[in-house]
Design a protein around this motif. Structure first.
Motif, short mmCIF file in Angstrom:
data_model
loop_
_atom_site.label_atom_id
_atom_site.label_comp_id
_atom_site.label_asym_id
_atom_site.label_seq_id
_atom_site.Cartn_x
_atom_site.Cartn_y
_atom_site.Cartn_z
N SER A 276 11.02 13.60 -16.07
CA SER A 276 11.25 12.19 -16.40
C SER A 276 10.11 11.30 -15.91
N GLY A 277 9.37 11.72 -14.90
CA GLY A 277 8.28 10.88 -14.39
C GLY A 277 6.94 11.16 -15.03
N GLY A 278 6.77 12.35 -15.63
CA GLY A 278 5.50 12.71 -16.24
C GLY A 278 4.38 12.73 -15.21
N THR A 279 3.18 12.27 -15.60
CA THR A 279 2.05 12.28 -14.65
C THR A 279 2.29 11.29 -13.52
N ALA A 280 3.15 10.29 -13.76
CA ALA A 280 3.44 9.31 -12.71
C ALA A 280 4.08 9.97 -11.50
N ALA A 281 4.72 11.13 -11.71
CA ALA A 281 5.37 11.83 -10.60
C ALA A 281 4.36 12.27 -9.54
N GLU A 282 3.08 12.29 -9.90
CA GLU A 282 2.06 12.71 -8.92
C GLU A 282 1.91 11.70 -7.78
N MET A 283 2.42 10.46 -7.98
CA MET A 283 2.38 9.47 -6.91
C MET A 283 3.35 9.80 -5.79
N ASP B 251 0.83 -1.21 0.00
CA ASP B 251 0.00 0.00 0.00
C ASP B 251 0.87 1.26 0.00
N ALA B 252 2.19 1.07 -0.03
CA ALA B 252 3.11 2.20 -0.20
C ALA B 252 4.44 1.68 -0.72
N VAL B 253 5.15 2.54 -1.47
CA VAL B 253 6.47 2.17 -1.98
C VAL B 253 7.49 3.17 -1.46
N LEU B 254 8.64 2.65 -0.99
CA LEU B 254 9.72 3.53 -0.57
C LEU B 254 10.77 3.55 -1.69
N ASN C 220 -1.12 1.89 -8.26
CA ASN C 220 -1.36 3.29 -7.94
C ASN C 220 -1.41 3.50 -6.43
N VAL C 221 -0.23 3.52 -5.81
CA VAL C 221 -0.13 3.77 -4.37
C VAL C 221 0.89 4.89 -4.19
N PRO C 222 0.86 5.59 -3.05
CA PRO C 222 1.85 6.65 -2.85
C PRO C 222 3.28 6.09 -2.83
N VAL C 223 4.18 6.84 -3.45
CA VAL C 223 5.59 6.47 -3.45
C VAL C 223 6.32 7.48 -2.59
N TYR C 224 6.94 7.00 -1.49
CA TYR C 224 7.66 7.91 -0.59
C TYR C 224 9.13 7.96 -1.01
N GLY C 225 9.60 9.16 -1.29
CA GLY C 225 10.96 9.31 -1.79
C GLY C 225 11.89 9.93 -0.77
N MET C 226 13.11 10.20 -1.23
CA MET C 226 14.13 10.83 -0.40
C MET C 226 14.26 12.30 -0.83
N ALA C 227 14.95 13.09 -0.02
CA ALA C 227 15.07 14.52 -0.31
C ALA C 227 15.77 14.77 -1.64
#
Lengths: 378, 255, 333
Positions: free
Chosen positions: A268-275, A226-229, A251-258
């Protein structure tokens, strides 16, 4: 003939011995030289260019206001090409030839480690703009001379995961890149997940040079998280990975780094960056608490991402130490531990001490996501 | 006391290249091996030198079975050879090309080869002067330091003979040495071969050109379609009807 | 050209060149560390010149063998308390043994396949080092390798020691090419059948040479890690191997000094080129141009012959005897 040859030999030997004992003499007049060893080409060039602009902007501003006690600061920029061997050679060069009193850089952890010993021996403090934990490992003698000028992995990764827990996520998949940063981050995330009670349903990595991430994305989808790091500082592969996730229908939230909060991730991510949800040092689209940074960079190419924050703060740190009266590398080092909060360009205070060379805490972070092609503060 | 092949057979797929062939060379003897194209001369030559191994029969050197030994081992035992197409570094000097011929007799360690003032250094001067003697003897060139690439085909063949002799062989195997060279070089070559035999070497001369061989050999063997069809004095072999027929093309011989 | 001159020209050039650059280093101290970099590359490239230029056996694994030597020494020193004086032996022996073991099956391959196989060997080493966990320091690499014995960290003494080793290798290489062993190796390059018919045990000789090349690269790795105090998987590796091959081919693979010239050119060119992206373009263009003009690199046998003719006294005398040429020489002055 023989005598002549002997005289020649002796004079060569004499000159040679002389060269061995030429010592670096401390300079007391002329500009104060600061080295900047930055990756302006190679894989890390995306950050390097912005770091350079910010560093030069800060020093130019100080010089325009009269410099430090009448002396100008001269920055000696060298391109490390994202290559440790090259970085070490250049460090030797700026220390020996230019007699710099501090080095800002490098852009990556392995480049920094390649010249950490060299700098320590020459008593030149380092301000690496990297998150790699080992550059400030207190067990290493060189760490005394290293002041991290970026948010360490031990700050932004937990911040990202705490946010995940706060958002009610229970099943996490980890995607990391196969480099020092990615591997240390993935290991740290697994540990922290145990403490936070989050289940790691998939832990997968890809080589830095991977061009197709379909396998990794599919495996993550099949694990039903339910989430991706997302443990990477590379916007190129980060964006490609987000696109792939969208393609395989997760389609789950992707938690990234700073490190990933750069304008390139949106390209580079396009609309996918909205995750994406990520802790950021700066939101390139909203000044927020970083008004001074935006003002500084306004005429210097603007703010594209965290490279500007790192470069500006590293330069501000050096300036603060110089303003406190330091004139040698050793004095700059000592000053950094004593001067307290540096008036810099971050969201929170940066303050080093003899026991803390990492400083950058959670208060320097702001959470952002992407909406309509722009970063948005959360 | 001979170099001999007995009962040697080799087939390549369905093609019988050699069928139960026996030849032998004695010290001091010049044996001519002739035959039309595709008769199996080169295959037999390869068998004796170790480039290929016989499927049946054996190759013996003075009573010892050497059928399974490699090319390199056989050279060290004293079987020197030349090549149909000269094989050498055309970029090296003539002296260096000849000096390579001393290698089978040398046991030089890599360490010795690398060090100044070592045994290899003293050997080097000795080898250099011996090579220069050979070059003079064979009239290869006036300047031993000139490039081997500047030599004519005939001189390259002579160089190969000189190089083979440098390894102090007991048997010298020559693969079509006279093909495509002019009369002057051919005479030099014939002298060199006679001298070698006079010094006690057994010489095997493989040639397509019957005339050259008949003039030079003490004894001849004729191969046709992988079998020995005639053997004996040159005059006798040259007159043999099967040999004549093979060369005149009455028998069609597959290449 | 006398035998002695043949043997000692290359070492003399090294000594003179080194002294000149080190003296210039008084004015610009970074030349001392630049000399270290050049020496390091030269030490890895020289044995490749030997096996490729003389033996015709290409290798794209020299950088990885250097990494292997560096890691062996770093691990022994930081984890098992060895001193660098002692760990230099395993740093040389380890890559040499690995090379010797893999040599026999792969050295039969034709040139292109051999390049690819040795290149993928580099990948295997890199992945092994990255996945070695704490033992190899994983992606982060290993830091804390102690400085070189005796000379410590002083750039001048470090460079001098390294170049002393380069000089020894050049002396040995010069002697080797003018020995029976050298002619054997040369014969292998020209034609393996020729080499065998000259009594050369081709697979064994090539394996030994491949192992020696790897061992010397390992020694360079030892210098690297004990000078920088740090080694990571991307410090020395596939990109180093490719650069080393470039140096050998550009400088002249047949000449003893070719690899040294290539290393010098490569290192200095690095300072004058803007970014890594343009490197491929620049070095690629240079390489194509040089190889079109002189397929054996800058110091090719042809070029050497021309030089020798120019400097050889005997030749000048014989030219002077020919009236026509003598006039031309006079006129051209």
């Amino acid at each position: 003939m023989n005598i002549k040859r002997r005289t020649a030999l002796a004079s060569v030997a004499g000159l040679y011995a002389l060269s061995a004992f030429t010592l670096a003499s401390a300079q007391s007049s002329g500009p104060i030289k600061v080295g900047a060893l930055i990756a302006l080409s190679g894989p890390a060039a995306a950050y390097g260019a912005e770091e350079r602009r910010a560093i030069e902007a800060v020093f130019n501003q100080v010089n325009a206001q009269g410099g430090i006690g009448g002396r100008k600061i001269e920055v000696v920029v060298r391109d490390t090409k994202t290559n440790p061997t090259e970085a070490a050679r250049l460090a030797n060069q700026v220390i020996a030839d230019d007699k710099v009193i501090a080095i800002i850089g490098a852009t990556t952890g392995s480049e920094t480690l390649a010249f950490a010993d060299v700098a320590m021996r020459a008593q030149v403090p380092l301000f690496p703009m990297v998150g790699t934990p080992s550059v400030t490992d207190p067990e290493k003698p060189y760490s005394k001379w290293v002041f991290r000028m970026s948010v360490p992995l031990s700050t932004d990764l937990p911040a990202s995961m705490h946010r995940m827990v706060k958002d009610g996520k229970k099943r996490m998949a980890i995607f990391s890149e196969e480099d020092a940063y990615g591997q240390q981050g993935a290991a740290m995330a697994v540990e922290l997940a145990k403490k936070l009670g989050v289940e790691v349903v998939e832990n997968i990595s890809a080589p830095k040079t991977a061009t197709d991430l379909t396998t990794q994305a599919t495996k993550i989808r099949n694990a039903n998280p339910d989430a991706v790091l997302l443990v990477t500082a590379s916007t190129g592969s980060g964006g490609a990975f987000l696109r792939k996730l969208q393609q395989v229908g997760l389609n789950v939230p992707v938690y990234g780094m700073a490190g990933i909060v750069q304008k390139q991730i949106i390209t580079s991510g396009g609309t996918a960056a909205e995750m994406l949800i990520a802790p950021a040092l700066v939101n390139p689209d909203e000044a927020g608490p970083l008004k001074e940074l935006f003002a500084l960079m306004k005429d210097n190419g603007g703010v594209d991402g965290f490279g500007a924050v790192l470069g500006a703060n590293a330069a501000a740190g050096v300036v603060a130490a110089l303003k406190s009266g330091a004139t040698t590398g050793a004095q700059v080092r000592d000053a950094m531990e004593k001067i307290g909060s540096i008036k810099g360009y971050a969201a929170g205070p940066i303050k080093y001490s003899p026991t803390d060379h990492d400083s950058w805490g959670p208060e320097t972070l702001i959470f952002v996501t992407v909406r309509d092609g722009k970063f948005k503060n959360l | 006391m001979t170099l001999s092949a007995t009962g040697v057979s080799i087939r390549f797929g369905g093609l019988v290249a050699l069928n139960n062939v026996a030849v032998s060379v004695s010290p001091g003897e010049i044996l001519g091996l002739v035959g039309p194209n595709g008769a199996g001369k080169t295959t037999l030559f390869n068998c004796l030198t170790g480039v290929s191994k016989p499927q049946a029969g054996k190759v013996q050197l003075e009573g010892r079975d050497i059928s399974r030994l490699s090319l390199a081992d056989r050279v060290r035992l004293g079987i020197g050879r030349t090549f149909q197409t000269p094989r050498l570094d055309l970029g090296s000097s003539v002296a260096d090309a000849v000096m390579l011929g001393f290698n089978p007799r040398l046991r030089q360690s890599i360490v010795s080869a690398c060090l100044p003032f070592s045994k290899a250094r003293r050997t080097e001067d000795d080898l250099s002067s011996r090579a220069r003697q050979l070059i003079a003897e064979f009239q290869l060139t006036a300047d031993p330091d000139s490039s081997a690439g500047e030599l004519s085909l005939g001189h390259l063949r002579l160089l190969e003979v000189a190089r083979a002799l440098a390894s102090e062989p007991r048997y010298l195997l020559l693969d079509e040495p006279a093909a495509g060279i002019d009369d002057v070089d051919r005479d030099l070559l014939a002298d060199a071969i006679r001298n070698a035999a006079a010094r006690g070497l057994g010489v095997l001369l493989v040639e397509h050109n019957v005339g050259f061989v008949a003039e030079l050999s003490h004894r001849m063997v004729a191969l046709v379609s992988g079998e020995v069809v005639a053997e004996g004095k040159p005059a006798y072999v040259v007159a043999d009807p099967q040999v004549v027929a093979a060369y005149l093309g009455v028998h069609h011989v597959a290449a | 050209m006398s035998n002695e001159a043949k043997l000692w020209t290359a070492p003399a050039v090294i000594v003179v060149g080194f002294c000149i650059v080190m003296l210039l280093g008084i004015a610009q101290p970074s030349l001392h560390t630049t000399m270290f970099t050049i020496g390091l590359y030269a030490l890895i490239a020289l044995p490749l010149g030997l096996i490729y230029g003389q033996g015709g056996t290409i290798s794209m694994a020299q950088g990885s063998f250097a990494a292997l030597g560096a890691y062996t020494s770093a691990i022994l020193c930081t984890r098992f308390g060895f001193s660098p004086t002692l760990s230099v032996i395993p740093a040389v022996v380890m890559p040499a043994c690995v090379a010797f073991l893999i040599a026999r099956p792969i050295l039969r391959l034709p040139e292109l396949s051999l390049a690819l196989v040795t290149l993928s060997l580099g990948t295997v080493v890199a992945v092994g080092l990255q996945r070695g966990g704490d033992f190899t320091g994983s992606f982060v690499g290993l830091s804390g390798a102690p400085p070189l014995p005796l000379v410590g960290n002083h750039p001048v003494w470090v460079a001098t020691t390294l170049w002393a080793v380069v000089l020894i290798v050049v002396i040995m290489y010069s002697h080797f090419v003018h020995s029976a062993r050298g002619r054997s190796l040369n014969a292998i390059r020209v034609d393996r059948l020729l080499a065998e018919s000259m009594g050369v045990n081709v697979p064994f000789d090539l394996s030994i040479m491949f192992a020696i090349a790897a061992g010397i690269a390992g020694l360079a790795g030892w210098f690297y890690v004990h000078t920088l105090g740090y080694i990571a998987p991307d410090s020395l590796g596939a990109h180093t191997s490719a650069n080393i091959l470039f140096m050998v081919v550009l400088g002249g693979r047949r000449a003893v000094l070719g690899p040294v010239l290539g290393a010098t050119f490569f290192t200095f060119a690095n300072d004058f080129l803007p970014g890594a992206e343009t490197h491929g373009l620049f070095f690629g263009t240079i390489l194509v141009l040089i190889l079109l003009l002189s397929p054996d690199g800058i110091l090719s046998p042809q070029a050497m012959r021309v030089l020798r003719r120019l400097f050889s006294r005997r030749d000048r005398v014989s030219r002077a005897r020919l009236p026509g040429t003598a006039e031309v020489t006079e006129a051209s002055r």
